[in-house]
Scaffold this active site. Structure first.
Site, PDB file in Angstrom:
ATOM      1  N   ILE A   1     160.605 -32.239  38.310  1.00 20.95           N
ATOM      2  CA  ILE A   1     161.257 -30.920  37.291  1.00 20.95           C
ATOM      3  C   ILE A   1     160.815 -32.287  35.847  1.00 20.95           C
ATOM      4  O   ILE A   1     161.654 -33.352  35.470  1.00 20.95           O
ATOM      5  CB  ILE A   1     162.581 -30.991  37.239  1.00 20.95           C
ATOM      6  CG1 ILE A   1     162.850 -30.239  38.571  1.00 20.95           C
ATOM      7  CG2 ILE A   1     162.735 -30.036  35.924  1.00 20.95           C
ATOM      8  CD1 ILE A   1     162.843 -28.895  38.540  1.00 20.95           C
ATOM      9  N   LYS A   2     160.139 -32.105  35.871  1.00 23.69           N
ATOM     10  CA  LYS A   2     159.370 -32.529  33.654  1.00 23.69           C
ATOM     11  C   LYS A   2     160.191 -32.470  32.701  1.00 23.69           C
ATOM     12  O   LYS A   2     160.577 -31.293  32.357  1.00 23.69           O
ATOM     13  CB  LYS A   2     158.224 -32.268  33.274  1.00 23.69           C
ATOM     14  CG  LYS A   2     157.042 -32.622  32.362  1.00 23.69           C
ATOM     15  CD  LYS A   2     156.001 -32.385  32.384  1.00 23.69           C
ATOM     16  CE  LYS A   2     155.090 -32.059  33.090  1.00 23.69           C
ATOM     17  NZ  LYS A   2     153.396 -31.834  32.205  1.00 23.69           N
ATOM     18  N   ILE A   3     160.707 -33.525  32.085  1.00 24.11           N
ATOM     19  CA  ILE A   3     161.542 -33.007  31.095  1.00 24.11           C
ATOM     20  C   ILE A   3     161.627 -33.654  29.923  1.00 24.11           C
ATOM     21  O   ILE A   3     160.840 -34.756  29.924  1.00 24.11           O
ATOM     22  CB  ILE A   3     163.375 -33.906  31.322  1.00 24.11           C
ATOM     23  CG1 ILE A   3     163.840 -33.391  32.810  1.00 24.11           C
ATOM     24  CG2 ILE A   3     163.803 -33.252  30.184  1.00 24.11           C
ATOM     25  CD1 ILE A   3     165.256 -33.664  33.392  1.00 24.11           C
TER      26      ILE A   3
END
Length: 556
Positions: free
Chosen positions: A138-140
């Site tokens: 999950i890219k934040i």
């Protein structure tokens, strides 16, 4: 190009593709790039929006989502989730060959929702549960508000990578946030590389009922579930059942359920394995598997709205929906201390299975939401399994009269056995609301009408049957809008409630069973073994002709 990629891979460079589309996958392009040395894929809202706008590959899924009135935000999540899950499968050989170092796919949380931090965390959870595979990142975004999200997600066991780092100072802050999250995960006993349903291809297999798209289900071999988080438990299923929701899934009515998902959200079994943070359940316990998973730490869980658990992305119903379900020999249960209820001596497995979902639904969303009290006259519109659950529990709640409404004579006969005092059979020319008023104590209407069908006509009947100050408790699942005649009812001081079961009343219902106030075994009309599960589905799908209320499926 091939030589360049191979040279980079030989030099230890992980080459990632900054592009993902459904066409790239269906054409075999992504698999070909993997074979030539690409070891990861990343996508973001801009890339994905372009992919959707430039291809007709998404049209069928978009039409389906539109038909089911899915919000734009949820639709984009579903579309992206399907692409990312497929890409994760394509890259899984790389993930396994490198022991999780490479072979990952990254999906970005929209930077537009980075304020406040809680929205980023909620979206990250939703994507993590939706894709449900271990080689996902999950890219934040590295905005100031994203830093706590990085820490919290890593602490929960969500794999994270970070984007939009524009300064050395921010890079330092990201590293510190990362280290803090990893430390919290270590303290909680979470593994550095989360395990899951795809983790170890060498482990043993089990039998399960697997969804393979609308109208397609197979009883087949799948990998055994494993403990993924420290609060997980593994349960060996003894008895399970089929819900109307499972039939809706098979019709394609629940787009979030994707190919490969094990169905089912109800059952009784024995705990065979627990995570290190389980303090209540223990190996060997015989338990009821609640249809609603719950962290019991977020605001919604603390308020009793466990069906909207924010730790799980805002939805507590995840079995057979967002994670693998109970129509299998084994099931992984998240937050096991909260989602597994001990099965007391003297309560049968069949009775316990009815407490996973159907009985709490009729009781909580019908009887309790309808605030049924001593002396109330109650009409239950629809005498299917959920309506019968409301009928069964309305009497012990104090109702002096329980009127069952249905067009099926067999169901009305059963309603009498479940506690109905009066019956109204739906037929051509019958004004059901008027008939219900005639049966009320003064002709003004019933105190509570429980709608247990989910159609505009039955909702209108419930509204038309209550007295001034009356209450409509809607339990039915509606697929179309209903009309609310506010011009008629604004003056009537009525209350309308809706809801998804929270499954928090199981201990209360168990006490009623032990006290002989209710007997959920009455729901069971047909019995099958696991090997006959396809026959069980055929019977339940033709419930009217087969005179089926609930079918149970057992391991023996």
């Amino acid at each position: 190009m091939t030589d360049s990629l191979a040279s980079l891979r030989t030099a230890g460079v992980s080459v990632w593709l900054d592009d993902l589309s459904r066409d790239r996958q269906t054409s075999g392009s992504l698999a070909a790039l993997r074979d030539r040395g690409v070891s990861g894929v990343t996508t973001n809202p801009t890339i994905f929006a372009r992919a959707v706008s430039e291809s007709d590959s998404y049209d069928e899924q978009i039409r389906d989502l539109t038909l089911h009135q899915v919000s734009e935000e949820e639709a984009m999540r579903e579309l992206a989730g399907a692409d990312v899950r497929q890409a994760c499968d394509v890259l899984r050989p790389v993930y396994e060959a490198t022991d999780g170092v490479d072979g990952r796919v990254s999906i970005e949380v929209d930077p537009g929702i980075a304020h406040p931090t809680g929205r980023t965390i909620a979206e990250a959870r939703a994507l993590w549960w939706l894709v449900d595979t271990t080689n996902l990142f999950i890219k934040i975004p590295a905005a100031k508000q994203g830093l706590p999200a990085i820490t919290d997600c890593l602490a929960e066991g969500i794999s994270v990578n970070v984007t939009l780092i524009f300064s050395l100072d921010r890079y330092t802050e990201v590293i510190l946030a990362f280290l803090e999250g990893l430390e919290q995960a270590r303290t909680a006993g979470r593994p550095a590389y989360p395990t899951g349903r795809h983790h170890n291809p060498e482990r043993s297999t089990m039998k399960a009922l697997v969804y393979h798209g609308p109208g397609q289900k197979v009883w087949e071999d799948v990998p055994d579930p494993v403990v993924k988080d420290p609060t997980d438990a593994i349960v060996k299923i003894e008895t399970t059942t089929i819900c109307g929701t499972d039939l809706h899934i098979l019709k394609g009515d629940v787009p979030a359920v994707t190919d490969g998902r094990i169905l089912g959200h109800e059952g009784v079994g024995t705990v065979t394995e627990i995570g290190p943070e389980c303090t209540k359940v223990k190996v060997g316990d015989r338990v009821i598997v609640s249809c609603i998973s719950k962290c019991m730490e977020c605001d919604f869980c603390k308020a009793g709205l466990t069906s909207h658990c924010q730790t799980l992305g805002g939805i507590g119903w995840i079995f057979g929906h967002l994670i693998d379900g109970t129509q299998a020999e084994y099931v992984r249960v998240p937050f096991a201390d909260n989602g597994l209820i001990p099965l007391p001596e003297g309560v049968s497995a069949e009775q316990g299975t009815m407490l996973s979902d159907i009985l709490p639904t009729g009781y909580e969303i019908g009887v309790l939401n309808g605030a049924v009290k001593d002396g109330d006259e109650v009409a239950v519109v629809g005498s299917g399994p959920v309506g019968l659950a409301a009928i069964m529990t309305a009497g012990p709640a104090g109702a002096s009269k329980v009127i069952a409404v249905d067009g099926n004579e067999y169901r009305l006969e059963q309603a009498k056995k479940f506690g109905a005092t009066d019956l109204v059979q739906v037929g051509e020319g019958v004004d059901v609301a008027a008939e219900l008023k005639k049966l009320s104590r003064d002709g003004l209407g019933v105190d509570v009408a429980i709608e247990a069908v989910g159609l505009p006509a039955t909702f209108a009947t419930a509204l038309g049957a209550i007295r001034p100050g009356g209450r409509v408790a809607n339990v039915g699942v509606h697929g179309k809008p209903v009309e609310f005649p506010i011009d008629r009812d604004w003056i009537n001081n009525i209350t309308i409630t809706t809801g998804l079961v929270n499954a928090t009343t199981t201990p209360d219902l168990l006490a009623k069973i032990i006290a002989d106030e209710i007997d959920p075994a009455k729901f069971v009309t047909h019995r099958f073994s696991f090997g006959q599960i396809m026959d069980a589905y055929d019977t339940f799908a033709n419930a009217a002709t087969e005179k089926a209320l609930k079918v149970v499926i057992t391991a023996q």
